[in-house]
Design a protein around this motif. Structure first.
Motif, PDB file in Angstrom:
ATOM      1  N   GLU A 377       0.822  -1.216   0.000  1.00 41.20           N
ATOM      2  CA  GLU A 377       0.000   0.000   0.000  1.00 41.20           C
ATOM      3  C   GLU A 377       0.851   1.258   0.000  1.00 41.20           C
ATOM      4  O   GLU A 377       0.482   2.263  -0.622  1.00 41.20           O
ATOM      5  CB  GLU A 377      -0.918  -0.008   1.216  1.00 41.20           C
ATOM      6  N   ARG A 378       2.005   1.232   0.665  1.00 43.72           N
ATOM      7  CA  ARG A 378       2.840   2.413   0.788  1.00 43.72           C
ATOM      8  C   ARG A 378       3.347   2.919  -0.562  1.00 43.72           C
ATOM      9  O   ARG A 378       3.774   4.063  -0.686  1.00 43.72           O
ATOM     10  CB  ARG A 378       4.048   2.117   1.680  1.00 43.72           C
ATOM     11  N   VAL A 379       3.306   2.067  -1.607  1.00 38.57           N
ATOM     12  CA  VAL A 379       3.777   2.473  -2.926  1.00 38.57           C
ATOM     13  C   VAL A 379       2.871   3.545  -3.515  1.00 38.57           C
ATOM     14  O   VAL A 379       3.344   4.467  -4.177  1.00 38.57           O
ATOM     15  CB  VAL A 379       3.857   1.260  -3.880  1.00 38.57           C
ATOM     16  N   TYR A 380       1.563   3.450  -3.282  1.00 40.78           N
ATOM     17  CA  TYR A 380       0.621   4.331  -3.963  1.00 40.78           C
ATOM     18  C   TYR A 380      -0.302   5.121  -3.044  1.00 40.78           C
ATOM     19  O   TYR A 380      -0.989   6.040  -3.494  1.00 40.78           O
ATOM     20  CB  TYR A 380      -0.236   3.520  -4.943  1.00 40.78           C
ATOM     21  N   ALA A 381      -0.358   4.791  -1.748  1.00 40.64           N
ATOM     22  CA  ALA A 381      -1.273   5.486  -0.827  1.00 40.64           C
ATOM     23  C   ALA A 381      -0.503   6.018   0.380  1.00 40.64           C
ATOM     24  O   ALA A 381       0.497   5.437   0.802  1.00 40.64           O
ATOM     25  CB  ALA A 381      -2.384   4.543  -0.367  1.00 40.64           C
ATOM     26  N   TYR A 382      -0.992   7.112   0.941  1.00 42.73           N
ATOM     27  CA  TYR A 382      -0.378   7.663   2.141  1.00 42.73           C
ATOM     28  C   TYR A 382      -0.547   6.686   3.307  1.00 42.73           C
ATOM     29  O   TYR A 382      -1.597   6.044   3.464  1.00 42.73           O
ATOM     30  CB  TYR A 382      -1.018   8.996   2.511  1.00 42.73           C
ATOM     31  N   THR A 383       0.491   6.590   4.114  1.00 41.60           N
ATOM     32  CA  THR A 383       0.441   5.771   5.331  1.00 41.60           C
ATOM     33  C   THR A 383       0.690   6.677   6.537  1.00 41.60           C
ATOM     34  O   THR A 383      -0.239   7.103   7.202  1.00 41.60           O
ATOM     35  CB  THR A 383       1.460   4.618   5.259  1.00 41.60           C
ATOM     36  N   ASP A 384       1.970   7.015   6.787  1.00 42.74           N
ATOM     37  CA  ASP A 384       2.299   7.869   7.937  1.00 42.74           C
ATOM     38  C   ASP A 384       2.617   9.305   7.541  1.00 42.74           C
ATOM     39  O   ASP A 384       3.065  10.098   8.366  1.00 42.74           O
ATOM     40  CB  ASP A 384       3.482   7.282   8.696  1.00 42.74           C
ATOM     41  N   GLU A 385       2.386   9.673   6.279  1.00 38.95           N
ATOM     42  CA  GLU A 385       2.757  11.013   5.817  1.00 38.95           C
ATOM     43  C   GLU A 385       2.000  12.123   6.541  1.00 38.95           C
ATOM     44  O   GLU A 385       2.535  13.213   6.747  1.00 38.95           O
ATOM     45  CB  GLU A 385       2.538  11.140   4.298  1.00 38.95           C
ATOM     46  N   GLU A 386       0.756  11.859   6.897  1.00 35.52           N
ATOM     47  CA  GLU A 386      -0.024  12.889   7.605  1.00 35.52           C
ATOM     48  C   GLU A 386       0.654  13.277   8.917  1.00 35.52           C
ATOM     49  O   GLU A 386       0.771  14.460   9.241  1.00 35.52           O
ATOM     50  CB  GLU A 386      -1.438  12.378   7.861  1.00 35.52           C
ATOM     51  N   GLN A 387       1.131  12.280   9.659  1.00 37.93           N
ATOM     52  CA  GLN A 387       1.804  12.554  10.924  1.00 37.93           C
ATOM     53  C   GLN A 387       3.130  13.268  10.694  1.00 37.93           C
ATOM     54  O   GLN A 387       3.513  14.159  11.466  1.00 37.93           O
ATOM     55  CB  GLN A 387       2.036  11.252  11.695  1.00 37.93           C
ATOM     56  N   ILE A 388       3.829  12.889   9.633  1.00 39.69           N
ATOM     57  CA  ILE A 388       5.097  13.537   9.299  1.00 39.69           C
ATOM     58  C   ILE A 388       4.875  15.020   9.010  1.00 39.69           C
ATOM     59  O   ILE A 388       5.607  15.888   9.509  1.00 39.69           O
ATOM     60  CB  ILE A 388       5.756  12.844   8.087  1.00 39.69           C
ATOM     61  N   LEU A 389       3.838  15.330   8.226  1.00 38.92           N
ATOM     62  CA  LEU A 389       3.532  16.727   7.918  1.00 38.92           C
ATOM     63  C   LEU A 389       3.104  17.479   9.173  1.00 38.92           C
ATOM     64  O   LEU A 389       3.553  18.611   9.412  1.00 38.92           O
ATOM     65  CB  LEU A 389       2.427  16.801   6.861  1.00 38.92           C
ATOM     66  N   LYS A 390       2.270  16.862   9.976  1.00 36.38           N
ATOM     67  CA  LYS A 390       1.796  17.507  11.199  1.00 36.38           C
ATOM     68  C   LYS A 390       2.958  17.862  12.120  1.00 36.38           C
ATOM     69  O   LYS A 390       3.057  18.994  12.617  1.00 36.38           O
ATOM     70  CB  LYS A 390       0.810  16.584  11.917  1.00 36.38           C
ATOM     71  N   ASP A 391       3.846  16.910  12.352  1.00 28.65           N
ATOM     72  CA  ASP A 391       4.989  17.163  13.229  1.00 28.65           C
ATOM     73  C   ASP A 391       5.894  18.259  12.666  1.00 28.65           C
ATOM     74  O   ASP A 391       6.430  19.075  13.417  1.00 28.65           O
ATOM     75  CB  ASP A 391       5.794  15.879  13.431  1.00 28.65           C
ATOM     76  N   ALA A 392       6.081  18.249  11.341  1.00 33.48           N
ATOM     77  CA  ALA A 392       6.934  19.257  10.719  1.00 33.48           C
ATOM     78  C   ALA A 392       6.344  20.656  10.865  1.00 33.48           C
ATOM     79  O   ALA A 392       7.065  21.622  11.173  1.00 33.48           O
ATOM     80  CB  ALA A 392       7.144  18.921   9.245  1.00 33.48           C
ATOM     81  N   ILE A 393       5.021  20.799  10.663  1.00 33.33           N
ATOM     82  CA  ILE A 393       4.360  22.099  10.808  1.00 33.33           C
ATOM     83  C   ILE A 393       4.431  22.567  12.262  1.00 33.33           C
ATOM     84  O   ILE A 393       4.727  23.742  12.550  1.00 33.33           O
ATOM     85  CB  ILE A 393       2.892  22.036  10.345  1.00 33.33           C
TER      86      ILE A 393
END
Length: 401
Positions: A377-393
């Motif tokens: 699934e990680r090839v084509y769909a978001y997995t943990d990216e939402e958390q990565i963006l949230k932490d970065a912001i």
């Protein structure tokens, strides 16, 4: 795939942080309707942030409008750069007013990052820039390209965070070419996790009725911004020379050639079904074809954007298990070859490329589809990216607090 492995080394701490209920994100867009930009608005909202949009209006494929309160900054046209510069200047007071109420500005593209930095001067609001494409001037030779890169470096260094849709933009262009040290993360053009999970696996694997080449022609879909004359030349040639075996379905905004719709009307075996909405129409589109056109003209030595970029079509095709036609040398072709999920084009002559497509067999299609059904699934769909963006912001707002 996913976030850059060097993010933590560049100052972005990806462990959980406490979220402030007053985190207000102003997303600044060059237009309304771009699926990637509207997807990012949804992602920021899913992070728990209060999101507003400031955008320009121009004629564009309204495939997906942002679901947030929108302030219109003005109307701009494609090209007409001198007039556009004036329109950007006129928009600055309104943009500055929007920035006053924000905790952070999320600008789509270097142009709007520059505009946001200038408009927000002395307000102390950090600017995040997302880069989805590199423009020819950014990688051009000569004085013009050198000046563009100097300006790009100057303003990107003043951004609090760089977000890119492909790791190569960061590692090759921003790190090696212009030596930007701004913290960076990668958010590819993957499908949203919730949307991917909303489409049952049995629905993704639906194929058109009948067996290609035996009961009916094989159907190739070309979806999105229809702006590659070379692609149209190949597909038109395929329909004209091999119409008994292939048919072509186009959907999206015709841009180049300008008279594409008229040309389609006079070409047997090709159908243009109009514009579409993302993601609501994606399932209908992708499951109506056997093969997806995700190719473009031969990549030249200076075509860095074509070499490094990754379009939405790759990820959507993987979700719906539609094998791809990809260009050798592109980022997509690496995974197409690695996972054996499609046909890779290396030629440039439209007739030659069209004739080689006739070598695709039903056995090829079946093998590619099976391989696509087994993709992680990680090839084509978001997995943990939402958390990565949230932490970065959150990291950005805490640093500037």
């Amino acid at each position: 795939m996913g976030a850059s492995s060097g993010d933590t080394a560049r100052g972005i701490r990806l462990d959980s942080m406490s979220e402030s209920p007053s985190t207000r994100v102003l997303v600044v867009l060059p237009l309304l309707g771009h699926p990637r930009e509207s997807k990012r608005v949804e992602m920021l909202k899913a992070c728990g942030f209060e999101v507003k949009v400031a955008a320009f209006v121009r004629q564009y494929h309204e495939g997906r409008l942002p679901d947030a309160a929108v302030t219109i900054l003005g109307r701009i046209q494609h090209g007409q750069y001198l007039r556009r510069l004036w329109q950007l200047l006129v928009a600055m007071p309104r943009l500055r007013s929007c920035i006053r109420g924000a905790s952070v500005v999320y600008a789509s593209g270097p142009d709007l990052a520059v505009l946001s930095i200038i408009a927000g001067s002395f307000l102390g609001v950090p600017v995040v820039v997302e880069v989805g494409d590199l423009r020819p001037i950014q990688v051009a030779d000569g004085l013009r390209g050198w000046l563009a890169r100097r300006v790009d470096r100057f303003f990107t260094q003043r951004c609090a965070l760089l977000v890119s849709t492909t790791e190569q933009f960061i590692s090759e262009y921003y790190r090696k070419w212009i030596r930007v040290t701004t913290p960076a993360i990668t958010l590819e053009n993957k499908v949203e996790k919730a949307y991917g999970q909303s489409v049952p696996s049995e629905r993704r694997s639906v194929v058109p009725e009948g067996i290609p080449f035996r009961d009916r022609p094989l159907r190739i879909g070309y979806f999105g911004l229809l702006r590659c004359p070379w692609s149209w030349s190949v597909l038109r040639t395929l329909a004209e020379r091999h119409g008994e075996r292939f048919e072509v379905v186009l959907a999206g905004l015709p841009m180049d050639p300008a008279d594409l719709v008229e040309q389609v009307a006079s070409t047997k075996g090709v159908t243009y079904i109009g514009q579409f909405k993302s993601p609501s129409d994606l399932c209908r589109l992708y499951t109506s074809v056997d093969l997806v056109w995700a190719c473009y003209q031969e990549i030249g030595p200076d075509d860095w954007n074509l070499r490094w970029a990754r379009p939405n079509r790759f990820y959507e095709s993987c979700l719906f298990q539609r094998p791809l036609v990809s260009r050798k040398g592109s980022c997509d072709s690496v995974d197409v070859a690695k996972f054996d999920i499609g046909h890779i084009v290396s030629g440039s002559d439209p007739i030659e490329v069209a004739d080689l497509l006739t070598k695709v067999t039903v056995e090829d299609l079946n093998r590619w589809r099976v391989n696509m059904s087994n993709l992680p699934e990680r090839v084509y769909a978001y997995t943990d990216e939402e958390q990565i963006l949230k932490d970065a912001i959150l990291r950005v707002t805490q640093i500037r607090a």
